[in-house]
Scaffold this active site. Structure first.
Site, PDB file in Angstrom:
ATOM      1  N   TYR A 104      -2.972  -1.782  -4.019  1.00 35.36           N
ATOM      2  CA  TYR A 104      -3.192  -3.225  -3.930  1.00 35.36           C
ATOM      3  C   TYR A 104      -3.562  -3.828  -5.293  1.00 35.36           C
ATOM      4  CZ  TYR A 104      -3.122  -2.911   1.204  1.00 35.36           C
ATOM      5  OH  TYR A 104      -2.763  -2.711   2.512  1.00 35.36           O
ATOM      6  N   LYS A 124      -5.058  12.015   0.148  1.00 27.38           N
ATOM      7  CA  LYS A 124      -3.735  12.643   0.253  1.00 27.38           C
ATOM      8  C   LYS A 124      -3.474  13.359  -1.070  1.00 27.38           C
ATOM      9  CE  LYS A 124       0.253  13.042   2.512  1.00 27.38           C
ATOM     10  NZ  LYS A 124       0.405  13.831   3.742  1.00 27.38           N
ATOM     11  N   ASP A 180      -3.165  11.607   6.850  1.00 27.83           N
ATOM     12  CA  ASP A 180      -2.193  11.587   7.948  1.00 27.83           C
ATOM     13  C   ASP A 180      -2.722  12.372   9.149  1.00 27.83           C
ATOM     14  OD1 ASP A 180      -1.968  13.791   6.288  1.00 27.83           O
ATOM     15  OD2 ASP A 180       0.214  13.772   6.178  1.00 27.83           O
ATOM     16  N   ASP A 233      -7.047   0.074   5.049  1.00 25.39           N
ATOM     17  CA  ASP A 233      -6.440  -1.066   5.731  1.00 25.39           C
ATOM     18  C   ASP A 233      -5.711  -0.577   6.988  1.00 25.39           C
ATOM     19  OD1 ASP A 233      -5.625  -3.628   6.223  1.00 25.39           O
ATOM     20  OD2 ASP A 233      -4.259  -3.778   4.510  1.00 25.39           O
ATOM     21  N   ASP A 247      -6.971  -0.778  11.191  1.00 26.08           N
ATOM     22  CA  ASP A 247      -6.164  -1.463  12.206  1.00 26.08           C
ATOM     23  C   ASP A 247      -5.833  -0.497  13.349  1.00 26.08           C
ATOM     24  OD1 ASP A 247      -6.135  -3.704  10.509  1.00 26.08           O
ATOM     25  OD2 ASP A 247      -4.056  -4.178  10.986  1.00 26.08           O
TER      26      ASP A 247
END
Ligand code: NAI
Ligand code: MG
Length: 335
Positions: free
Chosen positions: A120, A166, A198, A222, A226
């Site tokens: 971002y 990751k 993951d 983010d 959600d």
């Protein structure tokens, strides 16, 4: 001393849920004053500027900002606003509530998300026809301050820490992030679990109770928060705090909800709980607890907006919360 709250409704349901939260804040006895400022698609259409310089400056000067959502201009609004208030940590609690149908009602997670860099950072380019790139930025400084914030947040509340990463693919960037987390943990004598993000996503669905505080890089936080919204009953429920150095910006996790905007049926819960986080941040702990409890009682006993299976309006839910705030305050006085 009165704390000044800058209110930025933004677009879509932001114009419905933010006034609801202001109504609830005004019903507490916290010494707050309110001013409002524009940002988002509507002001961009009028002036060409999604975030007017004056709004940025007033956000930087305010004691706290209450924000709704912006539409297509979200990135041009929320990223600089987080910077304006000196925020580097996005705190997103995701809990199951009695009275709300949830995939995993026992969920009780808090995401502590780095919110200044990663993918971002905004270094995107179309380098040739049909080829676009982004540069993922991870610094030791930003990784250290989010790790310190996350471990302190967890220690204050007696919670465990899971770090999402990751490193098997993003060896340099997440390698630096995880190595810095390790250093901070060692300095503090803190424990943590490192989890590949993951695999963590699967585990959050199958057994969210295995985790408490989840410390994450920007994009992962983010997405995973959600996902957690889906576990506990939807985006209408998740509040967030953008905090860090001194100021703070408080906003629902959801966006402008264009499919229901203007109908007066948006769930105000996420924004009411964000208002409770705002009160806590300003040190008005009793008012924060009162708003949280009145909101939770309303979730447990109704009325509910359509996203939770009810047919109540935003206003009816808000009035129910205000009513319960009044009753709880009276009970306390009588004791
Ligand atoms: P969204 O969060 O606006 O909506 C996703 C789904 O959740 C929709 O079905 C919506 O009706 C539902 N929902 C969201 N808030 C709700 C509420 N309070 N009560 C009941 N249902 C609710 O996400 P979407 O559709 O991906 O994005 C819509 C717009 O919002 C886009 O223009 C996007 O850029 C913007 N956005 C802005 C954000 C911000 O300002 N921080 C964050 C996320 C999206
Ligand atoms: Mg999001």
């Amino acid at each position: 001393m009165t704390d000044e709250v800058l209110v930025i409704e933004g677009d879509g349901v932001g114009r419905e849920v933010v006034p609801a939260a202001v109504r609830v804040l005004e019903a507490t006895d916290a010494p707050l004053s309110f001013a409002s400022a524009p940002a988002g698609d509507a002001v961009a259409e009028r002036t060409g500027e999604p975030l007017p310089a004056e709004t940025y400056d007033r956000a930087a000067a305010a004691d706290a900002v209450l924000f709704g959502a912006a539409g297509e201009t979200a990135a041009d609004v929320i990223l600089p606003l987080r910077e304006a208030v000196g925020s580097f940590a996005n705190v997103r609690p995701a809990r199951g509530y009695p009275g709300v149908d949830a995939v995993r009602p026992g969920t009780d997670l808090v995401f502590v998300r780095e919110n200044t860099e990663g993918v971002y950072a905004g270094h995107e380019a179309e380098v040739a026809d049909g080829v676009a790139t982004t540069t993922r930025v991870v610094t030791r400084e930003a990784s250290r301050r989010i790790a310190e914030f996350g471990f302190e947040y967890a220690a204050d509340r007696g919670l465990s820490v899971t770090v999402a990463h990751k490193t098997n693919v993003m060896r340099a960037t997440d390698g630096l992030f995880l190595e810095t987390v390790e250093t901070v943990a060692e300095e503090r004598g803190a424990d943590y679990e490192a989890a590949l993000m993951d695999a963590l996503a699967t585990e959050l669905v199958t057994d969210p109770t295995a985790h408490e505080v989840i410390l994450t890089p920007n994009l992962a936080g983010d997405v995973l928060s959600d996902l957690a919204a889906g576990l506990v009953g939807g985006l209408g429920l998740l509040p967030s705090a953008n905090v860090g150095r001194d100021g703070g910006l408080f906003e629902p996790v959801h966006g402008t909800a264009p499919d229901i905007a203007g109908e007066g049926v948006a769930n105000p819960t996420a924004t009411l709980l964000s208002a409770a986080l705002l009160l806590e941040h300003l040190g008005h702990d009793d008012a924060a607890t009162a708003v949280e409890e009145a909101t939770e009682t309303t979730l447990a006993e109704g009325p509910h907006t359509p996203d939770l299976g009810g047919d109540a309006t935003t206003e009816a839910v808000t009035e129910a919360v205000v009513d319960r705030l009044g009753r709880e305050a009276t009970t306390v006085h009588e004791q």
